[in-house]
Design a protein around this motif. Structure first.
Motif: not given
Ligand code: HEM
Ligand SMILES: [Cu+2]
Ligand SMILES: [Cu+2]
Lengths: 627, 239
Positions: A269, A272-273, A276, A330, A366-367, A369-371, A373
């Motif tokens: 996770a 990924l951050l 990107t 992030p 993961l959650a 990480g995604i939130v 953003f």
């Protein structure tokens, strides 16, 4: 043996040469244009860019690729260098992930010490109101310097843990791209040198966030700072790419994603951050750098007739903040997710019980990480962007609290009903939970806009993020250092000293962070060299003194730890292969780990955390036919 | 299972006690500055609600953790704990329940924010320019320009914030609200002073060397006194 057999010495020479060449180049161009030869800002800027390249060439991390361009083959060399002492590999380009992991970690700890020293200096200044020994400008430079050095240190620590542990945990021979891995590390050295050098060319006084227009006007130090960050950012990008590919492509037979050690999920996770988001801070800083160097008015609404170069304006200071926080929010999860992964990794070992809710913990990373953003606007609630948009940012920010909560509750589920052992690594894990709890709980009050009005840019925020960073990085990182020290060195640290370190540092940190929040509620702004002694009905000075004393106690604890490691790395008691009775692959092989970590490819035969299930294994190196 | 039930009952009692204790401690040690505007009412109310939430969640985690650490310590025994991999129902509960709390808090904050920022037709407008490192206030109604901020009590105020150099931020701790001064645009902050007294405006956005000293005196005065003060300023202007 001459000093220059060490890659780092050649690199430093390369950096100096690069700097000089860059400066001469700038002067030459200016002379050709008929301008005055010397102009400090462009000279230092171009010099700094060239100095990074100079370092990389000098240290030799580009050698193999340069040879490839000429068609010269470069077979991978394993083991210590043939004609030099074995220890020199730690100071030179080496492709073994275990060496690179140690390089990252040690460089990170060094920066942690530098950043900590800076903090102790201005903390002493703050112990009483009034200016005692720091000037205003130096104070302002120091707080930004402390912040950014610590961020570098954290990124290095994160890189160290990821590089050392991930290939071992998934039983891979090495990282997917060993040469890129080495490059990723070596970017950090010239980067941090530029950052430190910036103090000597005027410093920079806008804090680690470096908001323009202020950062577009200050001393030359800014340019070195921006380029230093740029170099570290490149390291993050190539490093995270490497980790992602390694995790996705190099797992052994039978290790599905949900059978990896949980730390790998955290690293996944995080990477990924990093892969990107990092571009955004690079871009925003580069844009300010260009604005300063050649007068592009990206972030300045008005033109100025600067001494450096005239600028026409037409830019927007708030735009910078958007770009900056799109990375830097992030980024805070980049700092803490690996640490939270360490907590999840160690709790089962010391509780002798399976990790509670493996999939939930894995997916919560993961959650988050995604939130993460879509919440950057919470750093800018009063910056002047569209009022109405504050509302969705508020909802999104509070949403992050949910996966964070899942982690806490799952950790409680893990220790509940276990057989808990209190060795030093476990103590630091528990300390991490307690501290991260304070940090996490003080987030929502900053996330609802009306309560953020009084708290934004106050010391409360300083308290909040120190708690999250200590709970999410520093404590777990120390836990990891104690935990894997026997694996890396083959020796045991001194348990008593470790416990003393813990019992000094943890209460001290509580005092520090709560004290910071307290003075913030009293009305003390952050980033001020001097404060009003009448705040908090005149109590503020005693709170500040308490925070300073606590800060020194923490520093003392850290020194105790380093001394402990230093003492025992060579002569400590032999630790054995698996002192913690862990099921993870890296503990099934000798300590210290041989050059080729695993004698044969791993095969996964069970679940990673089946503590309490008799006769179950996780991995084996035996082939199916053997049994 | 029965054993677990006993554990849970004890833990629940401890959590209640601990919540009250933490709330009481936070309430006593956190020294908020005096409240001098109407808006401080709702903001402090939400603040208090958050402190309750913090106290409860802290107690919840801290009690369970400390309890488990004591009850489930290894006691020199090298064996393993129970072999439990998780509990789907529990995970769903502690995912869904916080969702409601989050939405509840967001909802309160949303309506409050809309109230706090709603324009008022009667608002009295003052322009506050931040500059490195001082403040300048312009009263468009009278044309007065002063380095101190003088405000009539019980009057809705709208500050129009500007800057010509770098970012600054308008913050009087007693007024709670805060807003940045941004070069190139005019930002607004609204409040209604309701407590006569003298306060300090403190720039809250790092703006260079003397940021810590970028202060201005704020005086909230009665409406009569304000009128008097304003006519004095106008007279000064005409001289
Ligand atoms: C429950 C989760 C969290 C929430 C709701 C939350 C919320 C916030 C908010 C709203 C701010 C902006 C405050 C302001 O400037 O007025 C903030 C600042 C900050 N938070 Fe968090 N936070 C949470 C967790 C974290 C975590 C896990 C980290 C990781 C290190 C973190 C690091 C930071 C940092 C570094 C800042 C300050 C940046 C600066 O202005 O220099 N927070 N947080
Ligand atoms: Cu954030
Ligand atoms: Cu300021």
């Amino acid at each position: 043996m001459s000093l220059f057999t060490l890659g780092i010495a050649r690199g430093l020479v390369g950096q100096v040469l690069g700097m000089v060449i860059g400066m001469l180049l700038t002067c030459a161009v200016r002379i050709l244009l008929g301008w005055e030869a010397w102009a400090a800002e462009p000279a230092w800027t171009v010099g700094a860019v060239c100095s990074i390249i100079g370092f990389l060439l000098g240290v030799g991390s580009l050698d193999d690729w340069l040879k490839w361009t000429k068609g010269i083959p470069t077979p991978m060399h394993h083991g210590p260098p043939v004609d030099k002492p074995a220890w020199t590999r730690y100071f030179s380009v080496d492709y073994n992930h275990k060496v690179i992991g140690v390089q990252y970690t040690v460089w990170g700890i060094l920066l942690l010490m530098v950043g900590g020293t800076v903090a102790m200096i201005f903390r002493t200044e703050l112990a009483r109101s009034g200016l005692q020994f720091l000037g205003l400008d130096l104070y302002n430079s120091f707080i930004g310097m402390h912040g950014m050095i610590m961020i570098f240190a954290i990124l290095l620590g994160v890189g160290g843990m990821g590089n050392y542990l991930v290939p071992l945990m998934i039983g891979a021979e090495d990282m997917a791209f060993p040469r890129l891995n080495a490059l990723g590390f070596w970017f950090n050295v010239p980067g941090s040198i530029l950052l430190l050098l910036s103090l000597f060319v005027g410093g920079w006084d806008a804090g680690w966030t470096a908001y323009p227009p202020l950062s577009a006007r200050g001393p030359i130090g800014y340019q070195l700072f921006f380029l230093g960050v740029f170099a570290i950012g490149l390291s993050s990008i190539v490093g995270s790419l490497n980790l992602l590919v390694t995790i996705l492509r190099m797992r052994p037979a039978g290790m599905s994603l949900f059978r990896m050690p949980i730390f790998c999920w955290a690293v996944f996770a995080t990477s990924l951050l990093q892969l990107t988001a990092t571009q955004l801070i690079g871009t925003s800083f580069l844009m300010v750098s260009v604005q300063r160097a050649i007068g592009m008015g990206f972030f300045d609404p008005r033109g100025i007739l600067g001494e450096v170069s005239p600028m026409v304006g037409g830019g927007d200071p708030v735009l910078f903040q958007h770009l900056f926080w799109f990375y830097s929010h992030p980024a805070v999860y980049i700092f803490v997710l690996p640490g939270l992964g360490i907590v999840s990794e160690l709790l089962p070992v010391f509780s002798r019980k399976p990790l509670f809710g493996y999939k939930w913990i894995a997916l919560s990373s993961l959650a988050i990480g995604i939130v993460g953003f879509i919440v950057w606007g919470h750093h800018m609630f009063v910056s002047g962007y569209n009022d109405i948009l504050r509302i969705p940012f508020m909802y999104a920010t509070l949403l992050v609290a949910i996966p964070t909560g899942v982690k806490f509750f799952s950790w409680l589920g893990t220790i509940w009903g276990g057989k808990i052992h209190f060795d030093t690594p476990m103590l630091f894990v528990l300390g991490a939970i307690s501290v991260f709890l304070i940090g996490g709980l003080t987030g929502p009050i900053l996330a609802t806009v009306p309560t953020d009005f009084p708290l934004h840019d106050s010391y409360f925020v300083v308290g909040h993020f120190h708690a999250t960073m200590f709970g999410g990085f520093v404590f777990p990182f120390f836990a990891a250092l104690y935990y894997w020290f026997p694996k890396v060195t083959g020796r045991m640290y001194n348990e008593t000293l470790g416990k003393i370190h813990f019992f000094i540092m943890t209460p001290a940190f509580w005092v520090q962070t709560l004290g910071q929040m307290g003075v913030g509620v009293m009305g003390m702004r952050r980033r001020i060299a001097d404060y009003d002694p009448t705040l908090g009905a005149g109590q503020i000075e005693s709170w500040q003194l308490a925070v300073t004393i606590a800060g020194f106690a923490i520093a003392f604890g850290v020194m105790l730890m380093l001394w402990n490691f230093f003492q025992n790395a060579e002569v400590g008691v032999a630790a054995g292969d698996n002192p913690w009775r862990s099921r993870s692959p890296e503990w099934q092989i000798p300590s210290p780990i041989p050059e080729h970590s695993f004698p044969a490819p791993l095969r996964v035969v069970g679940e990673p955390y089946d503590y309490g299930l008799a006769d179950s294994g996780y991995v084996t190196t035996a082939s199916p036919g053997d049994d | 299972m029965a054993k677990n039930r006993r554990h849970f009952i004890i833990a629940t009692v401890l959590i209640v006690i601990c919540t009250l204790l933490v709330y009481w401690v936070l309430d006593t040690v956190l020294l908020k500055s005096a409240a001098a505007v109407v808006e401080a009412g709702p903001i402090d109310y939400l603040f208090d609600l958050h402190i309750w939430l913090i106290a409860f969640l802290f107690a919840l985690v801290a009690v369970f953790m400390c309890y488990a650490l004591i009850v489930f310590r290894a006691r020199g025994d090298e064996g393993d704990g129970e072999h439990i991999h998780g509990n789907g129902l529990l995970e769903i509960i502690w995912t869904v329940v916080p969702c409601f709390i989050v939405v509840y808090f967001s909802w309160i904050a949303t309506t409050m924010l809309i109230d706090l920022t709603r324009p008022n037709p009667d608002e009295y407008v003052i322009i506050a320019e931040g500059r490195q490192w001082s403040w300048l206030f312009t009263y468009p109604e009278s044309g007065a320009v002063t380095p101190d901020l003088v405000l009539p009590v019980d009057t809705p105020i709208r500050m129009d914030l500007t800057s010509d150099d770098v970012l600054h931020s308008f913050w009087v701790p007693e007024f709670r609200v805060k807003q940045d001064n941004v070069p190139g645009m005019v930002t607004h902050v609204r409040f209604t002073p309701n407590l006569i007294g003298e306060y300090v405006l403190r720039c809250a956005e790092l703006c260079g060397t003397n940021h810590s000293g970028m202060l201005a005196t704020v005086r909230v005065v009665s409406q009569e006194e304000f009128k008097l003060w304003q006519s004095e300023q106008v007279a000064l202007l005409q001289e």
